[in-house]
Design a protein around this motif. Sequence first.
Motif, mmCIF file in Angstrom:
data_model
loop_
_atom_site.group_PDB
_atom_site.id
_atom_site.type_symbol
_atom_site.label_atom_id
_atom_site.label_comp_id
_atom_site.label_asym_id
_atom_site.label_seq_id
_atom_site.Cartn_x
_atom_site.Cartn_y
_atom_site.Cartn_z
ATOM 1 N N ALA A 197 0.824 -1.216 0.000
ATOM 2 C CA ALA A 197 0.000 0.000 0.000
ATOM 3 C C ALA A 197 0.859 1.268 0.000
ATOM 4 N N GLY A 198 1.924 1.256 -0.808
ATOM 5 C CA GLY A 198 2.744 2.439 -0.979
ATOM 6 C C GLY A 198 3.817 2.661 0.058
ATOM 7 N N ARG A 199 3.924 1.781 1.053
ATOM 8 C CA ARG A 199 4.904 1.964 2.115
ATOM 9 C C ARG A 199 5.826 0.753 2.226
ATOM 10 N N VAL A 200 7.019 0.984 2.757
ATOM 11 C CA VAL A 200 7.943 -0.113 3.056
ATOM 12 C C VAL A 200 7.468 -0.782 4.333
ATOM 13 N N VAL A 201 7.231 -2.103 4.294
ATOM 14 C CA VAL A 201 6.829 -2.821 5.503
ATOM 15 C C VAL A 201 7.952 -3.689 6.056
ATOM 16 N N GLU A 202 8.938 -4.024 5.218
ATOM 17 C CA GLU A 202 10.094 -4.770 5.715
ATOM 18 C C GLU A 202 11.266 -4.555 4.769
ATOM 19 N N PHE A 203 12.455 -4.449 5.338
ATOM 20 C CA PHE A 203 13.655 -4.220 4.535
ATOM 21 C C PHE A 203 14.854 -4.798 5.268
ATOM 22 N N GLY A 204 15.599 -5.640 4.582
ATOM 23 C CA GLY A 204 16.774 -6.213 5.212
ATOM 24 C C GLY A 204 17.447 -7.235 4.327
ATOM 25 N N ASP A 205 18.414 -7.939 4.885
ATOM 26 C CA ASP A 205 19.127 -8.994 4.175
ATOM 27 C C ASP A 205 18.131 -10.032 3.647
ATOM 28 N N THR A 206 18.294 -10.415 2.389
ATOM 29 C CA THR A 206 17.334 -11.322 1.758
ATOM 30 C C THR A 206 17.180 -12.625 2.520
ATOM 31 N N ARG A 207 18.303 -13.207 2.929
ATOM 32 C CA ARG A 207 18.215 -14.479 3.633
ATOM 33 C C ARG A 207 17.523 -14.313 4.981
ATOM 34 N N ALA A 208 17.741 -13.177 5.635
ATOM 35 C CA ALA A 208 17.078 -12.933 6.922
ATOM 36 C C ALA A 208 15.570 -12.846 6.738
ATOM 37 N N VAL A 209 15.123 -12.174 5.670
ATOM 38 C CA VAL A 209 13.687 -12.054 5.420
ATOM 39 C C VAL A 209 13.084 -13.410 5.075
ATOM 40 N N PHE A 210 13.775 -14.193 4.257
ATOM 41 C CA PHE A 210 13.238 -15.495 3.863
ATOM 42 C C PHE A 210 13.262 -16.492 5.013
ATOM 43 N N ASP A 211 14.322 -16.465 5.814
ATOM 44 C CA ASP A 211 14.434 -17.440 6.898
ATOM 45 C C ASP A 211 13.539 -17.098 8.086
ATOM 46 N N ALA A 212 13.325 -15.797 8.339
ATOM 47 C CA ALA A 212 12.528 -15.388 9.500
ATOM 48 C C ALA A 212 11.805 -14.086 9.197
ATOM 49 N N PRO A 213 10.747 -14.119 8.373
ATOM 50 C CA PRO A 213 10.039 -12.883 8.036
ATOM 51 C C PRO A 213 9.463 -12.224 9.283
ATOM 52 N N ALA A 214 9.773 -10.945 9.477
ATOM 53 C CA ALA A 214 9.328 -10.252 10.686
ATOM 54 C C ALA A 214 7.926 -9.687 10.537
ATOM 55 N N HIS A 215 7.547 -9.281 9.340
ATOM 56 C CA HIS A 215 6.218 -8.683 9.140
ATOM 57 C C HIS A 215 5.225 -9.755 8.688
ATOM 58 N N PRO A 216 3.997 -9.735 9.204
ATOM 59 C CA PRO A 216 3.001 -10.734 8.787
ATOM 60 C C PRO A 216 2.748 -10.734 7.282
ATOM 61 N N TYR A 217 2.875 -9.579 6.632
ATOM 62 C CA TYR A 217 2.663 -9.531 5.186
ATOM 63 C C TYR A 217 3.775 -10.282 4.449
ATOM 64 N N SER A 218 5.019 -10.097 4.876
ATOM 65 C CA SER A 218 6.136 -10.827 4.267
ATOM 66 C C SER A 218 5.930 -12.327 4.424
ATOM 67 N N LYS A 219 5.486 -12.726 5.598
ATOM 68 C CA LYS A 219 5.227 -14.146 5.854
ATOM 69 C C LYS A 219 4.114 -14.667 4.945
ATOM 70 N N GLY A 220 3.076 -13.834 4.755
ATOM 71 C CA GLY A 220 1.982 -14.230 3.877
ATOM 72 C C GLY A 220 2.425 -14.385 2.439
ATOM 73 N N LEU A 221 3.288 -13.484 1.965
ATOM 74 C CA LEU A 221 3.798 -13.603 0.599
ATOM 75 C C LEU A 221 4.602 -14.882 0.418
ATOM 76 N N LEU A 222 5.433 -15.211 1.415
ATOM 77 C CA LEU A 222 6.245 -16.419 1.320
ATOM 78 C C LEU A 222 5.383 -17.679 1.320
ATOM 79 N N GLU A 223 4.310 -17.661 2.092
ATOM 80 C CA GLU A 223 3.436 -18.840 2.163
ATOM 81 C C GLU A 223 2.619 -19.020 0.886
ATOM 82 N N ALA A 224 2.560 -17.983 0.058
ATOM 83 C CA ALA A 224 1.792 -18.064 -1.184
ATOM 84 C C ALA A 224 2.609 -18.626 -2.340
ATOM 85 N N PHE A 225 3.913 -18.884 -2.114
ATOM 86 C CA PHE A 225 4.772 -19.435 -3.155
ATOM 87 C C PHE A 225 5.301 -20.798 -2.735
#
Length: 342
Positions: free
Chosen positions: A232-260
């Motif tokens: 929705a036009g804003r940054v919700v999570e930003f960091g090392d790619t492996r850190a985001v994939f291994d332990a997504p901090a934001h529920p939206y990031s987690k939802g995107l990962l679960e959709a793939f």
Amino acid sequence: MAETDAPLLDVRGLSVVYDTASGPVTAVDEVDLTVKRGEFVAVVGESGCGKSTMLFGIAQLLSRPARIGGGEVVFRGQNLVAMNDAQLAPVRWQNLSVVMQSAMNALNPVKRIGAQYADTMKAHGTRDKAEIRKRSEEVLALVGIDRIHLESYPHQLSGGMRQRAMIAMALLFTPELIIMDEPTSALDVVAQRSLMLQIKELQRKLGFAVLFVTHDMSLVSHFSDRLLVMYAGRVVEFGDTRAVFDAPAHPYSKGLLEAFPSIRGPKVPLVGIPGSPPALSAMPHGCRYAPRCPLAYADCTSVEPALYAVDDVLARCLLYSPDHRPPASDRTIAGRQKENVE
């Protein structure tokens, strides 16, 4: 800070506004982003979250009704937002180039590939025909296309070849930063992987940085150094790619990962995110993701979260706010979230 330590691209509080009949609508809202020299930064999110608009704002390629609403885009020490077209002309393509989403639409359908390369080089002062031909053949060779295709029209190339021809055009002056707007969206998965491997090899060989916009989380998992997630036009999570994939901090990031689907580990069912992103003209109060978030609690609908440091990433979620903790009845939910991201 030494000049060599400064980021190549430093986006500070960038906002992009669309002027509509009912008033201005903010499509990109105070985005902060850095890209280091030689780094690969990916930007992901659902369609309509502002990725491409942000990209065009960074490259100063917006056209009405879009305009910069605020912020700075500092590239190689210069604020691009404060520059006019005459000042931007030497920067574009020589130091910063863009690969558009659809090569068939970005390339001129009635001009041969070689003629389009020649137009680009002439626009930046190269007039010698032999030099233009030599450089055009060199960049085609870099992306694995035979020089004979300088005489081809775009429709005579496959989708993957057209995208590689666009990347070759972006490399005509060996820029320091290449911005790519979903260059793989029209390709099948085999062609996608082939193109991504080509981009990484070129980056390793030539040393340029990449800002790569896509809606496909799985595509960038093995190719990007850092990952920015937009909603929705804003940054919700930003960091090392492996850190985001291994332990997504934001529920939206987690939802995107679960959709793939994952190519490793046990087979698990895919879970979509319910609902859809909010209309830009009617943003919800508080957290913009709250209406779709399974972990939302009362404060999420009234308090707009900041970006909080969570281990190695930044996350825009009240679960990590020191001032807005979930009430006691919701602490088990927050606890489950913490377990999920550890």
